[in-house]
Design a protein around this motif. Structure first.
Motif, PDB file in Angstrom:
ATOM      1  N   MET A  11       0.884  -1.188  -0.079  1.00 11.11           N
ATOM      2  CA  MET A  11       0.149   0.101   0.071  1.00 11.11           C
ATOM      3  C   MET A  11       0.951   1.196   0.020  1.00 11.11           C
ATOM      4  SD  MET A  11      -2.935   1.438   0.607  1.00 11.11           S
ATOM      5  CE  MET A  11      -3.351   3.150   0.890  1.00 11.11           C
ATOM      6  N   ARG A  12       0.743   2.097  -1.103  1.00 15.02           N
ATOM      7  CA  ARG A  12       1.566   3.390  -1.076  1.00 15.02           C
ATOM      8  C   ARG A  12       0.658   4.475  -0.741  1.00 15.02           C
ATOM      9  NH1 ARG A  12       2.651   2.353  -7.338  1.00 15.02           N
ATOM     10  NH2 ARG A  12       0.685   1.818  -7.064  1.00 15.02           N
ATOM     11  N   LEU A  28      -1.994   8.153  -4.569  1.00 15.00           N
ATOM     12  CA  LEU A  28      -2.793   7.651  -5.468  1.00 15.00           C
ATOM     13  C   LEU A  28      -4.097   8.351  -5.472  1.00 15.00           C
ATOM     14  CD1 LEU A  28      -2.944   4.277  -3.095  1.00 15.00           C
ATOM     15  CD2 LEU A  28      -1.998   4.493  -5.280  1.00 15.00           C
ATOM     16  N   GLY A  62      -4.940   9.557  -9.363  1.00  6.79           N
ATOM     17  CA  GLY A  62      -6.547   9.119  -9.810  1.00  6.79           C
ATOM     18  C   GLY A  62      -7.010  10.319 -10.459  1.00  6.79           C
ATOM     19  N   SER A 119       1.478   6.376 -10.153  1.00  5.90           N
ATOM     20  CA  SER A 119       1.099   5.308  -9.498  1.00  5.90           C
ATOM     21  C   SER A 119       1.357   3.938 -10.231  1.00  5.90           C
ATOM     22  CB  SER A 119      -0.585   5.281  -9.168  1.00  5.90           C
ATOM     23  OG  SER A 119      -1.273   5.405 -10.474  1.00  5.90           O
ATOM     24  N   TYR A 136      -1.134   3.091 -12.462  1.00 10.21           N
ATOM     25  CA  TYR A 136      -2.463   2.632 -12.815  1.00 10.21           C
ATOM     26  C   TYR A 136      -2.829   3.904 -14.159  1.00 10.21           C
ATOM     27  CZ  TYR A 136      -2.870   0.171  -8.432  1.00 10.21           C
ATOM     28  OH  TYR A 136      -2.762  -0.642  -7.403  1.00 10.21           O
ATOM     29  N   LEU A 144      -9.135  -0.083 -12.102  1.00 10.27           N
ATOM     30  CA  LEU A 144     -10.491  -0.443 -12.014  1.00 10.27           C
ATOM     31  C   LEU A 144     -10.288  -1.931 -11.440  1.00 10.27           C
ATOM     32  CD1 LEU A 144     -12.452   0.709 -14.750  1.00 10.27           C
ATOM     33  CD2 LEU A 144     -12.942   1.172 -12.391  1.00 10.27           C
ATOM     34  N   GLU A 187      -5.274   0.296  -2.326  1.00 11.38           N
ATOM     35  CA  GLU A 187      -4.823   1.082  -3.069  1.00 11.38           C
ATOM     36  C   GLU A 187      -6.089   1.430  -4.423  1.00 11.38           C
ATOM     37  OE1 GLU A 187      -0.152   0.690  -3.611  1.00 11.38           O
ATOM     38  OE2 GLU A 187      -1.420   0.508  -5.510  1.00 11.38           O
ATOM     39  N   TYR A 224      -8.722   4.353  -3.263  1.00  6.18           N
ATOM     40  CA  TYR A 224      -8.324   5.731  -3.208  1.00  6.18           C
ATOM     41  C   TYR A 224      -8.055   6.038  -4.882  1.00  6.18           C
ATOM     42  CZ  TYR A 224      -6.976   6.003   1.660  1.00  6.18           C
ATOM     43  OH  TYR A 224      -7.151   5.900   2.904  1.00  6.18           O
ATOM     44  N   PHE A 225      -7.415   5.130  -5.758  1.00 10.03           N
ATOM     45  CA  PHE A 225      -7.388   5.603  -6.930  1.00 10.03           C
ATOM     46  C   PHE A 225      -8.568   5.657  -7.795  1.00 10.03           C
ATOM     47  CE2 PHE A 225      -6.790   4.775 -11.523  1.00 10.03           C
ATOM     48  CZ  PHE A 225      -5.636   5.409 -11.831  1.00 10.03           C
ATOM     49  N   ALA A 239     -10.684   8.880  -6.843  1.00  7.19           N
ATOM     50  CA  ALA A 239     -10.039  10.020  -7.099  1.00  7.19           C
ATOM     51  C   ALA A 239     -10.349  10.046  -8.914  1.00  7.19           C
ATOM     52  CB  ALA A 239      -8.549  10.195  -6.967  1.00  7.19           C
ATOM     53  N   LEU A 240     -10.267   8.690  -9.508  1.00 10.12           N
ATOM     54  CA  LEU A 240     -10.452   8.666 -11.014  1.00 10.12           C
ATOM     55  C   LEU A 240     -11.920   9.198 -11.184  1.00 10.12           C
ATOM     56  CD1 LEU A 240      -9.302   7.416 -13.740  1.00 10.12           C
ATOM     57  CD2 LEU A 240     -10.588   5.228 -13.008  1.00 10.12           C
TER      58      LEU A 240
END
Lengths: 132, 139
Positions: free
Chosen positions: A74-75, A80, A84, B98, B100, B106, B115, B118-119, B122-123
């Motif tokens: 986990m970063r 993240l 995103g 990241s 990603y 997804l 992870e 969070y990603f 925000a996406l």
């Protein structure tokens, strides 16, 4: 070379899928676009089915393939979240991501997609070099 | 049938990402790290995908219409504008941070959920900012 066997097989399957989807539905596989349809369109069933399939297929990871490189621990949530936000906003503004521009766009030799892919590859490579 | 084909396409695409290990951000960052310990796997993935993808367009050009639809829905834009360049530039920065991009992000919801949450959260917010910006300030 043997460590490229799975990447090549996976890539061929991805290409087979985009071709299959194109010939049946007439559409391009673009994950950022399909996600936006799921979020903002009135008709949500089809994008929902696609993304459900994507997550299911993508989770076959541990079942099908022995990971050659382990998943990261986990970063930082902040990293993240920033990532995103940039990916979400940037792919919509630029009209595509790695699938829509990088695979489908280059497959049909779209100038827009070739330029977009060169730009996002360049900024991604610079970002990795700068954050190491 | 159309619904089944859509689900199947998602499933196969996800399998392709998983088999090629593009679902693992450590592999993706290894590919992007051309000045460090470079892992060329993504070139093999892209090469495989684009070569078969080109075959798909070759078949498309021989057909009047798709099998399950009256017409093609392939984007036909040609111009390079600021939006394309800035959008692709920002996307690349986020991708490099990241490892990603949207598809692998997804699949992280199940592969690496701490992870992924969070990603993907925000996406969705990033896509929503663009969407509502367009609704509010329609060019």
């Amino acid at each position: 070379m043997e460590n490229l066997t799975y990447p090549i097989l996976g890539g061929l399957l991805i290409g087979l899928t985009t071709s299959f989807y194109l010939i049946t539905t007439g559409r391009v596989v673009g994950i950022s676009g399909i996600l936006a349809q799921l979020l903002f369109n009135k008709c949500r069933l089809l994008p929902l089915l696609f993304i459900a399939g994507l997550i299911l297929g993508g989770s076959a990871y541990g079942v099908l393939v022995q990971p050659s490189i382990p998943f990261p621990e986990m970063r930082s949530p902040l990293l993240l979240i920033i990532s995103g936000l940039l990916v979400g906003y940037g792919t919509r503004l630029g009209g595509g991501c790695t699938s829509g521009h990088g695979v489908c766009g280059i497959s049909r030799l779209s100038i827009r997609s070739i330029v977009a892919t060169m730009v996002f590859m360049a900024t991604a490579i610079i970002t990795v070099a700068a954050t190491k | 049938m159309y619904a089944f084909v859509t689900f199947l396409a998602g499933l196969l695409f996800g399998l392709g990402l998983a088999i090629s290990e593009m679902t693992n951000p450590a592999v993706v960052i290894g590919f992007l790290d051309i000045f460090g310990d470079w892992n060329p796997s993504l070139i093999a993935v892209m090469g495989g995908a684009i070569s078969v993808g080109m075959l798909g367009y070759w078949i498309k050009n021989k057909r009047f219409s798709p099998i399950m639809s009256k017409e093609w829905h392939v984007p036909n834009l040609k111009h390079i504008d600021r939006k394309l360049l800035i959008g692709a530039g920002l996307f690349g920065i986020g991708w490099g941070l990241s490892g990603y991009c949207p598809g692998p992000g997804l699949t992280a919801l199940t592969n690496n959920p701490m992870e992924g949450i969070y990603f993907v959260g925000a996406l969705i917010i990033g896509s929503a900012i663009h969407h509502f910006q367009n609704v509010l300030f329609r060019k």
